[in-house]
Motif scaffolding. Structure first.
Motif, PDB file in Angstrom:
ATOM      1  N   VAL A 162       9.949   3.595   7.709  1.00 42.58           N
ATOM      2  CA  VAL A 162       9.778   2.166   7.978  1.00 42.58           C
ATOM      3  C   VAL A 162       8.525   1.700   7.241  1.00 42.58           C
ATOM      4  N   THR A 163       8.691   0.788   6.308  1.00 42.47           N
ATOM      5  CA  THR A 163       7.549   0.278   5.557  1.00 42.47           C
ATOM      6  C   THR A 163       6.836  -0.812   6.355  1.00 42.47           C
ATOM      7  N   ASP A 164       5.589  -1.045   5.992  1.00 44.01           N
ATOM      8  CA  ASP A 164       4.860  -2.157   6.599  1.00 44.01           C
ATOM      9  C   ASP A 164       5.308  -3.473   5.978  1.00 44.01           C
ATOM     10  N   ASP A 165       5.943  -3.389   4.826  1.00 47.01           N
ATOM     11  CA  ASP A 165       6.428  -4.566   4.118  1.00 47.01           C
ATOM     12  C   ASP A 165       7.771  -5.014   4.692  1.00 47.01           C
ATOM     13  N   ARG A 166       8.084  -6.263   4.480  1.00 53.31           N
ATOM     14  CA  ARG A 166       9.430  -6.752   4.750  1.00 53.31           C
ATOM     15  C   ARG A 166      10.322  -6.380   3.578  1.00 53.31           C
ATOM     16  N   LEU A 167      11.524  -5.934   3.866  1.00 52.26           N
ATOM     17  CA  LEU A 167      12.495  -5.627   2.817  1.00 52.26           C
ATOM     18  C   LEU A 167      13.715  -6.519   3.003  1.00 52.26           C
ATOM     19  N   ASP A 168      14.326  -6.911   1.897  1.00 53.89           N
ATOM     20  CA  ASP A 168      15.532  -7.739   1.989  1.00 53.89           C
ATOM     21  C   ASP A 168      16.644  -6.978   2.704  1.00 53.89           C
ATOM     22  N   ILE A 169      16.840  -5.727   2.306  1.00 55.16           N
ATOM     23  CA  ILE A 169      17.876  -4.897   2.910  1.00 55.16           C
ATOM     24  C   ILE A 169      17.339  -3.476   3.044  1.00 55.16           C
ATOM     25  N   PRO A 170      17.824  -2.720   4.023  1.00 51.41           N
ATOM     26  CA  PRO A 170      17.494  -1.298   4.051  1.00 51.41           C
ATOM     27  C   PRO A 170      18.284  -0.562   2.968  1.00 51.41           C
ATOM     28  N   VAL A 171      17.816   0.624   2.616  1.00 54.19           N
ATOM     29  CA  VAL A 171      18.447   1.402   1.553  1.00 54.19           C
ATOM     30  C   VAL A 171      18.496   2.859   1.985  1.00 54.19           C
ATOM     31  N   GLU A 172      19.613   3.534   1.662  1.00 54.96           N
ATOM     32  CA  GLU A 172      19.699   4.961   1.968  1.00 54.96           C
ATOM     33  C   GLU A 172      19.412   5.784   0.739  1.00 54.96           C
ATOM     34  N   ALA A 196      23.069  13.225  -6.419  1.00 50.19           N
ATOM     35  CA  ALA A 196      23.128  12.327  -7.568  1.00 50.19           C
ATOM     36  C   ALA A 196      21.734  11.801  -7.884  1.00 50.19           C
ATOM     37  N   THR A 197      21.497  11.479  -9.157  1.00 51.24           N
ATOM     38  CA  THR A 197      20.169  11.031  -9.567  1.00 51.24           C
ATOM     39  C   THR A 197      19.723   9.769  -8.834  1.00 51.24           C
ATOM     40  N   TYR A 198      20.639   8.828  -8.601  1.00 51.15           N
ATOM     41  CA  TYR A 198      20.225   7.567  -7.973  1.00 51.15           C
ATOM     42  C   TYR A 198      19.786   7.749  -6.532  1.00 51.15           C
ATOM     43  N   LEU A 199      20.150   8.884  -5.918  1.00 46.33           N
ATOM     44  CA  LEU A 199      19.769   9.158  -4.533  1.00 46.33           C
ATOM     45  C   LEU A 199      18.438   9.892  -4.421  1.00 46.33           C
ATOM     46  N   ALA A 200      17.898  10.370  -5.534  1.00 47.69           N
ATOM     47  CA  ALA A 200      16.582  11.019  -5.506  1.00 47.69           C
ATOM     48  C   ALA A 200      15.531   9.972  -5.170  1.00 47.69           C
ATOM     49  N   SER A 201      14.588  10.326  -4.268  1.00 50.25           N
ATOM     50  CA  SER A 201      13.681   9.295  -3.767  1.00 50.25           C
ATOM     51  C   SER A 201      12.354   9.894  -3.334  1.00 50.25           C
ATOM     52  N   VAL A 202      11.305   9.105  -3.511  1.00 44.05           N
ATOM     53  CA  VAL A 202       9.967   9.433  -3.023  1.00 44.05           C
ATOM     54  C   VAL A 202       9.433   8.213  -2.283  1.00 44.05           C
ATOM     55  N   GLN A 203       8.867   8.441  -1.116  1.00 41.64           N
ATOM     56  CA  GLN A 203       8.228   7.380  -0.338  1.00 41.64           C
ATOM     57  C   GLN A 203       6.781   7.801  -0.069  1.00 41.64           C
ATOM     58  N   ILE A 204       5.842   6.904  -0.333  1.00 35.98           N
ATOM     59  CA  ILE A 204       4.418   7.173  -0.117  1.00 35.98           C
ATOM     60  C   ILE A 204       3.817   5.994   0.625  1.00 35.98           C
ATOM     61  N   GLY A 205       3.057   6.269   1.684  1.00 36.74           N
ATOM     62  CA  GLY A 205       2.414   5.177   2.406  1.00 36.74           C
ATOM     63  C   GLY A 205       1.463   5.687   3.467  1.00 36.74           C
ATOM     64  N   ASP A 250       0.853  -1.187   0.000  1.00 30.80           N
ATOM     65  CA  ASP A 250       0.000   0.000   0.000  1.00 30.80           C
ATOM     66  C   ASP A 250       0.889   1.238   0.000  1.00 30.80           C
ATOM     67  N   GLY A 251       1.415   1.568  -1.167  1.00 33.38           N
ATOM     68  CA  GLY A 251       2.290   2.730  -1.241  1.00 33.38           C
ATOM     69  C   GLY A 251       3.416   2.518  -2.230  1.00 33.38           C
ATOM     70  N   VAL A 252       4.459   3.319  -2.067  1.00 26.38           N
ATOM     71  CA  VAL A 252       5.578   3.336  -3.011  1.00 26.38           C
ATOM     72  C   VAL A 252       6.894   3.451  -2.254  1.00 26.38           C
ATOM     73  N   LEU A 253       7.896   2.754  -2.748  1.00 25.64           N
ATOM     74  CA  LEU A 253       9.266   2.910  -2.290  1.00 25.64           C
ATOM     75  C   LEU A 253      10.129   3.145  -3.525  1.00 25.64           C
ATOM     76  N   VAL A 254      11.003   4.147  -3.477  1.00 27.86           N
ATOM     77  CA  VAL A 254      11.927   4.394  -4.577  1.00 27.86           C
ATOM     78  C   VAL A 254      13.349   4.196  -4.071  1.00 27.86           C
ATOM     79  N   ALA A 255      14.033   3.202  -4.638  1.00 28.14           N
ATOM     80  CA  ALA A 255      15.425   2.914  -4.294  1.00 28.14           C
ATOM     81  C   ALA A 255      16.144   2.603  -5.604  1.00 28.14           C
ATOM     82  N   SER A 256      16.976   3.538  -6.080  1.00 29.35           N
ATOM     83  CA  SER A 256      17.462   3.494  -7.457  1.00 29.35           C
ATOM     84  C   SER A 256      18.900   3.051  -7.633  1.00 29.35           C
ATOM     85  N   GLN A 257      19.646   2.829  -6.580  1.00 35.35           N
ATOM     86  CA  GLN A 257      21.059   2.490  -6.743  1.00 35.35           C
ATOM     87  C   GLN A 257      21.231   1.179  -7.507  1.00 35.35           C
TER      88      GLN A 257
END
Length: 428
Positions: free
Chosen positions: A249-259, A185-194, A119-126
């Motif tokens: 902190v997402t409600d989902d499980r993630l394999d790894i955290p991301v900065e 840097a472009t890969y560090l640009a991020s949007v989180q929605i939840g 329910d939402g969005v995670l952006v992790a571009s690296q």
């Protein structure tokens, strides 16, 4: 120098100074309607220019004077024809209107970029996922300022890089505006929605937690020592380089955290007080210095991000009364000795970009350097490095020059063994 790791990413002939991204996003159907305004300066005479952009549909491209430009969009490249030749040193403002269903871009490392949560969005571009959601010059050495204006249903909270400057409510939607002045840097640009709640965390540097209501208590407990980490790293590495720090902190499980720049994203499964998760909290925080303020210019130098963040874990362990950095170093040196000796730390190759040996051998390199030059010189090296390169682009050669200048000795053979030879050297 050998060929770039991602030869299809990045372009020539211009430098973007500012991205202004206006995003209207519907979470349920995963539909994005967007406008990207890019302010750029030409570095050579151009009759056309190319941007990295994935599968979203481009509706039109407009020059600052209102003229619509012709373009071609295929194979993750947006080729824009200019109305006439533009000389080097000229400023252009391009408006790109686009829409579609964003999805991660494919890579050998899995999907990268814009990703739907339950329910939402995670952006992790690296390292190469930024074109999944906006047209850009996707090179880590091309930093720019950003403005994000994001409209979505009012039931959701939005996080993006930089300062939150306004939230405007209109009917069933809300519009969030963030400004990132520090070059990014472009890969560090991020949007989180939840469906999150926001909580301020204590500390001298503004820190906040954004998480689902049912995850808040566990997250606050897991992050109880984050400000102590912030204080320690400020003393060892120099002042925190950004306006604030947000943990999502997402409600989902993630394999790894991301900065991302000024933030980090963790799964609900990472919010625990045990060492395996506390080290991740320290690791992602350390990336704000090493990775986000000081960003590699070439992906072969990934150890400058991951080795330093891994060593920060050991420094936090030592300072917090747990195992010393020396104990961690001995443990990992022994383990790496038993693994394949086929990795060159300062040029590992694309298949090994996120190999765990880069993290641990990078940290061992720093610990060996600390042993060799002593604590006073070692931490003076780190503070000099972060101060001289603040918000800049860094390289392995640049780091070794700082070490030689601060330590006042020839470190050539030391770095040759640790950075450029496959065999693991012994600890000093």
């Amino acid at each position: 120098m050998s060929a770039p790791y991602f030869p299809r990413r990045g372009n020539q002939g211009y430098v973007v100074s500012h991205y202004d991204l206006t995003l209207d996003y519907r979470v349920g159907p995963n539909r994005l309607a967007a406008v990207a305004v890019l302010t750029l300066r030409t570095t050579e005479a151009l009759t056309s220019l190319v941007l990295d952009f994935a599968d979203l549909r481009v509706d039109r491209v407009i020059l600052q004077d209102g003229r619509r430009l012709r373009y071609e969009h295929q194979k993750e490249k947006l080729r824009i024809r200019l109305p006439s030749r533009v000389e080097a040193g000229e400023q252009l403002v391009l408006e790109i209107v686009y829409r579609g269903t964003p999805r991660p871009t494919a890579s050998r490392y899995g999907g990268l970029g814009w990703e739907q949560l339950a329910d939402g969005v995670l952006v992790a571009s690296q390292p190469t996922g930024a074109p999944s959601w906006f047209p850009c010059d996707d090179r880590p050495d091309r930093k720019a300022a950003y403005r994000f204006t994001i409209t979505t249903a009012s039931q959701y909270q939005v996080v993006a890089n930089g300062r939150l400057t306004s939230v405007a409510h209109s009917g069933s939607t809300s519009t969030w505006t963030f400004v990132q002045d520090a070059p990014m840097a472009t890969y560090l640009a991020s949007v989180q929605i939840g469906p999150y709640q926001r909580h301020e965390l204590p500390g001298g540097v503004p820190q906040r937690l954004v998480a689902p209501a049912r995850r808040l208590a566990a997250a606050r407990e897991a992050l109880a020592r984050q400000d102590a980490m912030m204080t320690l790293f400020g003393e060892l590495f120099g002042p925190y380089p950004f306006d604030g720090y947000t943990v999502v902190v997402t409600d989902d499980r993630l394999d790894i955290p991301v900065e991302a720049q000024g933030m980090a994203m963790f799964g609900a499964n990472h919010m625990d007080a045990d060492w395996s998760n506390q080290r991740l909290i320290a690791h992602e925080l350390a990336h704000q210095w090493f990775g986000n303020s000081l960003t590699l210019g070439d992906w072969r130098d990934i150890w400058l991000h991951e080795g330093f963040a891994c060593y920060a874990e050991w420094l936090w362990s030592e300072a917090s009364g747990s195992r010393s950095a020396d104990e961690h170093a001995h443990t990992w040196h022994h383990r790496l000795q038993r693994q394949a000796q086929d990795l060159v730390l300062a040029d590992p190759g694309p298949p090994h970009l996120f190999d765990d040996r880069i993290y641990k051998r990078g940290a061992l390199t720093l610990h060996a350097l600390r042993r060799l030059v002593g604590d006073e010189a070692f931490f003076r090296v780190l503070r000099t490095w972060t101060a001289e390169s603040r918000h800049g682009t860094v390289s392995t050669d640049g780091f070794t020059r700082v070490v030689a200048a601060v330590a006042g000795q020839d470190m050539g053979s030391f770095f040759q063994g640790w950075l450029w030879e496959e065999g693991l050297p012994g600890l000093p």
